[in-house]
Design an enzyme around this catalytic site. Structure first.
Site, PDB file in Angstrom:
ATOM      1  N   LYS A 160     -34.399  36.410  38.613  1.00  0.00           N
ATOM      2  CA  LYS A 160     -35.041  36.251  39.915  1.00  0.00           C
ATOM      3  C   LYS A 160     -34.760  37.509  40.734  1.00  0.00           C
ATOM      4  O   LYS A 160     -33.611  37.978  40.769  1.00  0.00           O
ATOM      5  CB  LYS A 160     -34.478  35.026  40.642  1.00  0.00           C
ATOM      6  CG  LYS A 160     -34.729  33.714  39.913  1.00  0.00           C
ATOM      7  CD  LYS A 160     -36.192  33.298  39.991  1.00  0.00           C
ATOM      8  CE  LYS A 160     -36.384  31.911  39.386  1.00  0.00           C
ATOM      9  NZ  LYS A 160     -37.771  31.439  39.504  1.00  0.00           N
ATOM     10  N   LYS A 211     -47.675  25.935  34.188  1.00  0.00           N
ATOM     11  CA  LYS A 211     -46.775  24.832  34.549  1.00  0.00           C
ATOM     12  C   LYS A 211     -47.625  23.580  34.674  1.00  0.00           C
ATOM     13  O   LYS A 211     -48.536  23.519  35.512  1.00  0.00           O
ATOM     14  CB  LYS A 211     -46.071  25.115  35.882  1.00  0.00           C
ATOM     15  CG  LYS A 211     -44.943  26.133  35.778  1.00  0.00           C
ATOM     16  CD  LYS A 211     -44.201  26.285  37.080  1.00  0.00           C
ATOM     17  CE  LYS A 211     -43.041  27.267  36.899  1.00  0.00           C
ATOM     18  NZ  LYS A 211     -42.479  27.688  38.190  1.00  0.00           N
TER      19      LYS A 211
HETATM   20 MG    MG Z   1     -41.999  31.723  38.506  1.00  0.00          MG
END
Ligand code: MG
Length: 393
Positions: free
Chosen positions: A184, A288
């Protein structure tokens, strides 16, 4: 595979899994992962399970656990009970009519219908997906599946803000066998951590796939210099660098950078996927199932990707093992090129608490789901043990 099913009953379970590591978010610290499990039953004993897995606060999606629960109980599940369905796609049409957004809530009900069809017809989820893709006209070369799904690790931003901590997490991930590393990043935490992870990978002699996920934290103009600096690092790609609902600036960024741009948050449905291609925003997409509102929409996006040679990989929220089944089945398909975000249950949840434990082999892969419905795995008993029944039709 043509017999119909009639949904007789629906239930919603609230499952709270203690997190093995507290998860810092903008609104505080999460110590428990709450998720909603949807259970659907036919009159002749078939049972299907699905999961709706937003967070308790709307920092990733506009939905929350409470909003999804309200939608399921008040709007979505009452529509399904009593309905006779020919295919799982019928459920998607029923759930989408007159409903804008609420993808996570729809995904819980929709994926439960797919599982119900698996149980009722004695087929695996991948068989049902392959059959549906053929009916949608997707070429056979995009359907031939592998039998194991490679997994990658997602490394957050350490509390201590130290790149040495991130490097040490990277070495641990390598020891576990993961097939790739994603970190991240955000403005102020990008080039140095990228270099620290690359050095850690090099020192272990494992040239793993490596990319960075910005979770929509950069701005095209404000962060132009930072984005140029990241570009110079030669990442495999950068995931969702710009705003969560943007395609236009992503197209401008793609034209500026050598590093390919991947979409996560902005890839809302198959129409947004087509628009991303028209604009030149991205040719690498994170699929997703939750964000797309279920498997039917995920397969429509897959069909676009197959027709346009787009590269896919599977992301997670993460869900419990129940919700993860959908992306593990999709992840076996050939357009899913890079390792999935699915990680073993013990990485996120206190040991033994996931109602369907996910286990990763030493080679960093997981089984493609081979059960003919999750009920056959005893999932119902574990949901009843660990969850609270919050609604029943
Ligand atoms: Mg992502």
């Amino acid at each position: 595979m043509t017999d119909t099913i009639t949904i007789e009953r629906a239930r919603v379970w609230d499952v709270a899994l203690p997190l093995s590591v507290p998860f810092a978010i903008s609104g505080g610290v999460l110590r428990v992962r709450r998720s909603l499990i949807v259970e659907l039953c036919t009159g002749d004993g078939a049972i299907g399970f699905g999961e709706s897995a937003p967070f308790e606060l709307p920092f990733y999606s506009s939905e929350t656990v409470e909003s999804a629960r309200w939608m399921l109980e008040t709007v979505l599940l009452p529509r399904l009970v009593g309905r006779t369905l020919k295919t799982p796609l019928d459920a998607d049409a029923i759930l989408q009519t007159g409903v804008r957004g609420n993808a996570f809530a729809r995904a819980g009900a929709e994926t439960a219908v797919w599982d119900l069809f698996c149980h009722r017809r004695h087929v695996t989820l991948l068989d049902l997906i392959a059959d549906t893709l053929r009916r949608m006209g997707v070429h056979e070369r995009h359907i031939a599946a592998r039998d194991r799904v490679p997994c990658g690790v997602a490394l957050g931003i350490p509390d201590d803000g130290a790149t040495a901590t991130l490097a040490s997490w990277t070495r641990e991930a390598l020891a576990h066998g993961y097939r790739r590393v994603k970190i991240k990043i955000r403005p102020g935490w990008d080039v140095e951590p990228i270099r620290a992870v690359r050095d850690a990978l090099a020192s272990c002699g494992r040239p793993l796939l490596f990319w960075a996920d910005a979770n929509a934290s950069y701005d095209l103009e404000r962060d132009a210099a930072a984005l140029r600096a990241i570009d110079a690092e030669g990442l495999l790609f950068i995931e969702q660098p710009l705003q969560h609902d943007d395609l236009v600036d992503h197209a401008a960024l793609s034209a500026r950078l050598r590093t390919p741009v991947c979409l996560d948050e902005s890839l809302r449905d198959a129409r947004w996927a087509r628009h991303a291609l028209k604009l030149g925003a991205s040719r690498i997409w994170n699929i997703k199932v939750q964000r797309l509102g279920g498997l039917a929409e995920a397969l429509r996006v897959y069909a676009v990707a197959a027709a346009q040679d787009v590269t896919l990989w599977g992301g997670t929220m993460p869900e419990t093992g129940i919700g993860a089944q959908a992306i593990l089945a999709l992840g076996a398909l050939p357009r899913f090129v890079y390792p999935t975000d699915v990680e073993p249950s013990d990485r996120w949840y206190a040991s033994g608490t996931d109602p369907l434990p996910l286990v990763m082999a030493a080679d960093g892969t997981m089984d493609v789901p081979h059960a003919t419905g999750l009920a056959a795995l005893g999932v119902g008993d574990r949901v009843r043990e660990r969850g609270s029944l919050v609604w029943s039709s």
